[in-house]
Design a protein around this motif. Structure first.
Motif, PDB file in Angstrom:
ATOM      1  N   PRO A 190       0.430   2.659 -10.337  1.00  0.00           N
ATOM      2  CA  PRO A 190       1.828   3.118 -10.354  1.00  0.00           C
ATOM      3  C   PRO A 190       2.752   2.210 -11.164  1.00  0.00           C
ATOM      4  CG  PRO A 190       0.938   3.178  -8.130  1.00  0.00           C
ATOM      5  CD  PRO A 190      -0.061   2.446  -8.976  1.00  0.00           C
ATOM      6  N   LYS A 191       2.475   0.914 -11.166  1.00  0.00           N
ATOM      7  CA  LYS A 191       3.314  -0.036 -11.901  1.00  0.00           C
ATOM      8  C   LYS A 191       3.333   0.290 -13.391  1.00  0.00           C
ATOM      9  CE  LYS A 191       3.553  -4.967 -13.142  1.00  0.00           C
ATOM     10  NZ  LYS A 191       3.159  -4.783 -14.563  1.00  0.00           N
TER      11      LYS A 191
ATOM     12  N   ASN B 282       5.016  -5.550  -6.809  1.00  0.00           N
ATOM     13  CA  ASN B 282       4.660  -4.248  -7.391  1.00  0.00           C
ATOM     14  C   ASN B 282       3.321  -3.736  -6.876  1.00  0.00           C
ATOM     15  OD1 ASN B 282       6.602  -3.068  -9.246  1.00  0.00           O
ATOM     16  ND2 ASN B 282       6.416  -4.956 -10.416  1.00  0.00           N
ATOM     17  N   ASP B 283       2.938  -4.185  -5.694  1.00  0.00           N
ATOM     18  CA  ASP B 283       1.665  -3.786  -5.098  1.00  0.00           C
ATOM     19  C   ASP B 283       1.891  -2.585  -4.186  1.00  0.00           C
ATOM     20  OD1 ASP B 283      -0.791  -3.507  -3.943  1.00  0.00           O
ATOM     21  OD2 ASP B 283      -1.024  -5.596  -3.339  1.00  0.00           O
ATOM     22  N   TRP B 284       1.829  -1.392  -4.771  1.00  0.00           N
ATOM     23  CA  TRP B 284       2.114  -0.171  -4.028  1.00  0.00           C
ATOM     24  C   TRP B 284       1.027   0.141  -3.004  1.00  0.00           C
ATOM     25  CZ3 TRP B 284       6.507   2.826  -4.545  1.00  0.00           C
ATOM     26  CH2 TRP B 284       7.373   2.442  -5.575  1.00  0.00           C
TER      27      TRP B 284
ATOM     28  N   GLN C 253      -0.322   0.983   2.637  1.00  0.00           N
ATOM     29  CA  GLN C 253      -1.255   0.779   3.752  1.00  0.00           C
ATOM     30  C   GLN C 253      -0.577   0.061   4.909  1.00  0.00           C
ATOM     31  OE1 GLN C 253      -4.488  -1.298   1.862  1.00  0.00           O
ATOM     32  NE2 GLN C 253      -5.462   0.584   1.101  1.00  0.00           N
ATOM     33  N   ASN C 254       0.248  -0.939   4.587  1.00  0.00           N
ATOM     34  CA  ASN C 254       0.983  -1.666   5.631  1.00  0.00           C
ATOM     35  C   ASN C 254       1.952  -0.747   6.360  1.00  0.00           C
ATOM     36  OD1 ASN C 254      -0.306  -4.065   5.035  1.00  0.00           O
ATOM     37  ND2 ASN C 254       1.326  -4.830   3.701  1.00  0.00           N
ATOM     38  N   LEU C 255       2.623   0.126   5.599  1.00  0.00           N
ATOM     39  CA  LEU C 255       3.592   1.048   6.194  1.00  0.00           C
ATOM     40  C   LEU C 255       2.885   2.030   7.131  1.00  0.00           C
ATOM     41  CD1 LEU C 255       6.651   1.649   6.031  1.00  0.00           C
ATOM     42  CD2 LEU C 255       6.113   3.376   4.317  1.00  0.00           C
TER      43      LEU C 255
ATOM     44  N   TRP D 244       8.048  -2.316   5.177  1.00  0.00           N
ATOM     45  CA  TRP D 244       7.916  -2.260   3.718  1.00  0.00           C
ATOM     46  C   TRP D 244       8.579  -3.498   3.123  1.00  0.00           C
ATOM     47  CZ3 TRP D 244       5.557   1.374   0.578  1.00  0.00           C
ATOM     48  CH2 TRP D 244       5.852   1.309  -0.798  1.00  0.00           C
ATOM     49  N   GLN D 245       7.812  -4.283   2.397  1.00  0.00           N
ATOM     50  CA  GLN D 245       8.323  -5.508   1.801  1.00  0.00           C
ATOM     51  C   GLN D 245       8.864  -5.224   0.402  1.00  0.00           C
ATOM     52  OE1 GLN D 245       8.500  -8.504   3.452  1.00  0.00           O
ATOM     53  NE2 GLN D 245       7.758  -7.339   5.224  1.00  0.00           N
TER      54      GLN D 245
END
Length: 557
Positions: A238-239, A472-474, A479-481, A487-488
């Motif tokens: 995505p980046k 920029n690690d989507w 996955q964390n969300l 969301w960081q």
């Protein structure tokens, strides 16, 4: 209501219009920003998403803006507030159209400053200033130039003086109307392409002759191979997609209002389909073929690809190219410096000329101002907005204008105008407008792309910029969300930019008074820049409100 005071200004020829449109798009981003974006996003990994974005984002937006401009011109409107007003049913659209004037003034304020760098470097190349300088001395020269307290020529306040001279040149050409812009484009665009071809050929024939003692394994072909070897895994990154979409905005000058303004001077049945494709592909030729064949290969040939990967940035061309040219001998260094920085100057000025036309069209339509009055008032606004970018460049004033005026505003305006065109004005009416008088057959698939794919892509770009995840690690953040974590946000996200997150953190950990003072100054000047930008937007919105009131009174009479 149809405006009876149609503008008499018109394009003298189709070639002049296409060259002016191409000049609007072809600018500093083609030669400075595109190679850097490609390097920073993996070279060949960037190319496929970039070309896809050109087809599903760039071309559709060109169709939208050309046809919208011509449609508004049928009603005597030559600026985005009332061009959009003719297409939408609500009052809000004319105020969304304010972006089409605001963005141009905000961008030209600092864009002209970059043009002044280029012109100054042309003069210094002729004077032989860089002869015998080391790479570090050339880099320091740039730092000295942008410093108000020092001078590279002995002229007091040198950056301010050259900036004002370049701004006056822009205003003078603008005061001649479309004829002046057309003449400038007919001269500037061929020279720009000629200069680009000369430097590209020199780059491609450099081979291994550029190898230095410090970088014995360097080769110009390393740079080309890096840029043009496809890496298909980028399709899932995505980046890279965000970077590619952002470059398309920057390079085609969509989302600014200049294209609508230029197209509004077309006749009702003049072609917009072929014209938009021609201007778009001319821009892509300059960017993809010439832009990628100059800075990166030459730098890689002398300094090595590893050095390029580590140091690629906007200022690289000014901080390294004069040193690289010196390796070709005194005479060739002079010619190369004039060609390269002359190319940047021509590219810049053909773009900045376009930025004055929306303001001038608005003032002419609504208040009856002539070309000279419109051009000089535009110049005055640009000077008021732009002088702080010169005086406080090192405090970040320039960067604030570029981010909010030259990036975020473009995305917002393009998103809203694509929604207006496809969903409010209606895709059927919009498609009919695109095809009216068309000299080419546009594939029907673009009707679907314009209605669904382009707005969705623009929305994703805006959301991506708004909530850019940390690093920029989507993938990791999504996955964390999903796992119930927060969301960081990255410091580059719009939300974090608004709050000065990065600077505030630096201030909290700074351990010396001097560091704290520098950071506090950056926060102060950042807020100062934002206040100026908001004030400009509100000022233009107030003018639009007043102009609409005048129209309403005229209509009721």
């Amino acid at each position: 209501m149809k405006n009876k005071t149609l503008a008499k200004d018109a394009w003298g020829s189709r070639l002049g219009l296409i060259l002016a449109m191409a000049g609007n798009a072809v600018g500093l981003g083609n030669f400075l920003r595109f190679p850097v974006q490609a390097v920073q996003n993996g070279g060949g990994a960037f190319i496929i998403p970039y070309l896809v974005c050109f087809l599903i984002l760039g071309i559709p937006l060109l169709f939208i803006e050309w046809s919208s401009g011509r449609f508004g011109g049928k009603f005597g409107n030559h600026s985005t507030p009332f061009i959009l007003d003719t297409m939408g049913k609500g009052r809000i659209w004319k105020y969304i159209g304010v972006f089409g004037i605001f963005t141009n003034i905000a961008v030209v304020a600092y864009y002209t400053y970059i043009e002044s760098w280029s012109l100054s470097y042309v003069l210094h190349s002729l004077m032989g200033t860089f002869e015998g300088m080391s790479q570090s001395q050339v880099a320091q020269f740039f730092d000295n130039y942008i410093s108000i307290s020092s001078s590279t020529t002995g002229i007091p306040f040198e950056p301010v003086v050259i900036y004002i001279l370049v701004l006056i040149l822009n205003v003078y050409i603008l005061s001649k109307g479309l004829g002046g812009i057309e003449k400038a484009a007919k001269i500037g665009m061929p020279l720009l392409i000629l200069f680009g071809i000369i430097l590209a050929v020199k780059s491609l024939t450099l081979g291994e002759s550029g190898r230095s003692v410090q970088f014995p394994d360097a080769s110009a072909w390393d740079g080309l191979n890096f840029l043009w070897t496809p890496q298909y895994d980028s399709l899932l990154n995505p980046k890279v997609w965000l970077a590619a979409a952002g470059q398309i905005f920057f390079t085609l000058s969509v989302g600014m209002g200049t294209i609508q303004c230029y197209a509004s001077y077309l006749k009702a049945n003049d072609d917009v389909a072929l014209n938009s494709v021609s201007a778009g592909f001319m821009n892509e030729f300059v960017e993809v073929v010439l832009g990628s064949a100059i800075v990166i290969p030459i730098a890689a040939g002398f300094l090595g690809l590893d050095w390029v990967l580590e140091n690629a940035g906007f200022g690289m061309a000014f901080q390294t190219m004069p040193f690289l040219f010196q390796q070709w001998g005194t005479v060739m260094a002079t010619f190369s410096g004039v060609f390269w920085f002359g190319l940047l100057f021509f590219a810049g000025i053909t773009s900045s000329l376009a930025m004055g036309t929306p303001w001038m069209g608005f003032m002419k339509d609504e208040f009856g101002w002539g070309m000279k009055r419109g051009a000089w008032s535009f110049g005055l606004l640009a000077l008021i907005m732009g002088l702080p970018t010169v005086l406080f460049y090192q405090q970040g004033f320039f960067d604030e204008y570029d981010y909010w005026g030259g990036t975020v505003s473009l995305v917002i305006f393009a998103l809203l105008e694509s929604i207006l065109f496809s969903w409010v004005f209606g895709i059927n009416k919009g498609w009919q407008e695109i095809m009216e008088g068309a000299d080419i057959h546009v594939p029907i698939i673009f009707k679907f792309i314009i209605k669904y794919v382009t707005p969705l892509m623009l929305l994703l770009v805006f959301i991506g910029a708004l909530v850019t995840p940390q690093g920029n690690d989507w993938t990791t953040n999504i996955q964390n969300l999903l796992s119930g974590n927060t969301w960081q946000l990255d410091s580059s996200s719009i939300i974090r930019k608004l709050s000065h997150f990065e600077l505030t953190n630096q201030l909290a950990v700074s351990n010396t008074p001097l560091k704290r003072e520098i950071i506090e100054d950056k926060i102060f000047y950042s807020n100062f820049a934002r206040i100026q930008l908001v004030t400009l937007f509100l000022f233009i919105a107030l003018l639009v409100y007043y102009a609409n009131s005048r129209r309403t009174k005229l209509f009721t009479k």
